[in-house]
Design an enzyme around this catalytic site. Sequence first.
Site, mmCIF file in Angstrom:
data_model
loop_
_atom_site.group_PDB
_atom_site.id
_atom_site.type_symbol
_atom_site.label_atom_id
_atom_site.label_comp_id
_atom_site.label_asym_id
_atom_site.label_seq_id
_atom_site.Cartn_x
_atom_site.Cartn_y
_atom_site.Cartn_z
ATOM 1 C CE1 TYR A 179 31.817 39.974 31.470
ATOM 2 C CE2 TYR A 179 29.869 39.132 32.580
ATOM 3 C CZ TYR A 179 30.445 39.848 31.547
ATOM 4 O OH TYR A 179 29.647 40.435 30.592
ATOM 5 C CG ASP A 223 29.697 41.576 40.587
ATOM 6 O OD1 ASP A 223 28.467 41.411 40.768
ATOM 7 O OD2 ASP A 223 30.223 41.595 39.462
ATOM 8 C CE LYS A 252 24.091 36.546 35.620
ATOM 9 N NZ LYS A 252 25.465 36.934 35.830
HETATM 10 C C1 LIG Z 1 26.167 38.214 35.119
HETATM 11 C C2 LIG Z 1 27.117 38.995 35.916
HETATM 12 C C3 LIG Z 1 27.295 40.374 35.714
HETATM 13 C C4 LIG Z 1 26.650 41.110 34.574
HETATM 14 O O1 LIG Z 1 25.269 41.130 34.655
HETATM 15 P P1 LIG Z 1 24.439 41.429 33.293
HETATM 16 O O2 LIG Z 1 23.015 41.460 33.769
HETATM 17 O O3 LIG Z 1 24.746 40.293 32.380
HETATM 18 O O4 LIG Z 1 24.901 42.723 32.772
HETATM 19 C C5 LIG Z 1 28.117 41.062 36.570
HETATM 20 N N1 LIG Z 1 28.758 40.433 37.574
HETATM 21 C C6 LIG Z 1 28.620 39.113 37.800
HETATM 22 C C7 LIG Z 1 29.339 38.481 38.935
HETATM 23 C C8 LIG Z 1 27.820 38.349 36.965
HETATM 24 O O5 LIG Z 1 27.733 37.026 37.166
#
Ligand SMILES: *Cc1c(COP(=O)(O)O)cnc(C)c1O
Length: 433
Positions: free
Chosen positions: A146, A241, A269
């Site tokens: 994701y 990511d 995060k």
């Molecule tokens: C949480 C997450 C996102 C999205 O971040 P948001 O701040 O919720 O938009 C993208 N990539 C990964 C791997 C994530 O865990």
Amino acid sequence: MVKNKKISKKAFDESNKYFPGGVNSPVRAFKNVNSLPVFIKKGKGSYIYDLDGNKYIDYIGSWGPMILGHADKSVISSIQKVVKNSTSFGAPTLLETTLAKLIKRSFPAMEKMRMTSSGTEATMSAIRLARGCTKRDKIIKFEGCYHGHVDSLLVNAGSGAATFGVTSSPGIPNDLTKHTMSLEYNNLEQVENCFKRYGAKIACVIVEPIAGNMNCIIPSKKFLKKLRTLCNKYKTILIFDEVMTGFRVARGGAQEVFGIEADITTLGKIVGGGMPVGVFGGKRKYMDQLAPNGPIYHAGTLSGNPVAMTAGIKTIEMLSKKSFYVNLENKNKKLINGLCALAKKHNIDFTGNYVGGMFGFFFTKNKKICNFEDVSNCDKILFEKFFKIMLSKGIYFAPSSFEAGFISIKHSDKDINYTLQCADETFKMMSNI
Ligand SMILES: *Cc1c(COP(=O)(O)O)cnc(C)c1O
């Protein structure tokens, strides 16, 4: 022990009048586990408290950011100080540079970077940058990974063969996702074949270098190495990511764990310390293609927001303490090894993973979990039972078998022992059903 949820129930009825599903992000509704969400009043350290006054040990940690636990004194006081000077300027401040320096110390591959207000924005912009720099359209992602709710990344596609994007959500034109190829995580052969066929047209590969959005899956080093080699060979941009894994699995994220560098990295995060932040960054030659230096557009009214930067700076400073990650992983090890041993004692098929401050557990006979299909084949009914009984005992795990768990530096031995005691009772009840 959770006694009453009356006020939470009422609050949920009320929020349902205003928000679809009563929530502002779907997983919060607890639909996957046929339960009602807990409405949070406050948090402190490893604990959260709901509106009815119940106390829980929190293993979600706001889905990753709260590595220092809730309401960390030094983070809170630094935020209190900075808000006195206003909350936003839409103009440069020293705070942005300070945070960037701290990030680059742990992620040397991020030679230059840009701040955003969410992880989604970071991945969206990273993809645009990769496409703009390579003048190619196609991208590769992996099933079960994701990357935020970016249109061209909300693609699952069928398992098995490399299929061109079928969207996971209505409202996304096929014209957009037809450029996204979704492959099986950890499958070296498939990605190699895909490059053989389309290599010269592939702008980027985007991957969670340790997957945390299909429970917690640690890939083989060979897989990530293969991605690095193929991207070099075909002049494709490799995007890690690390929105979840950055400063979570190690100070330098999965890139430090595996010793493999990405061309562009996305963070979020933890780097926002609980405030809305995302970051994307990488090789200077790519980043300097962004406006105003280059033609590729990226902007944000609240990008580099001083309050968010401050929370991030303080959080990363606290993580820089020696042995922070050793302590963190030891807590995780105790939790996961403990859960596995207890499941075995009660003859429940179960396995677990952990790295740094991130963990996953699976109700399965399978000893090794490699991809989305493996996770999908785990026993969702057993998971739901476990989740519900644990929640009733005040243990707040993620309400889905497709989510990773998180531990903070504030989780004490006592917290973990209590969690294991509850798990012992829960597994016992489950094996008697
Ligand atoms: C949480 C997450 C996102 C999205 O971040 P948001 O701040 O919720 O938009 C993208 N990539 C990964 C791997 C994530 O865990």
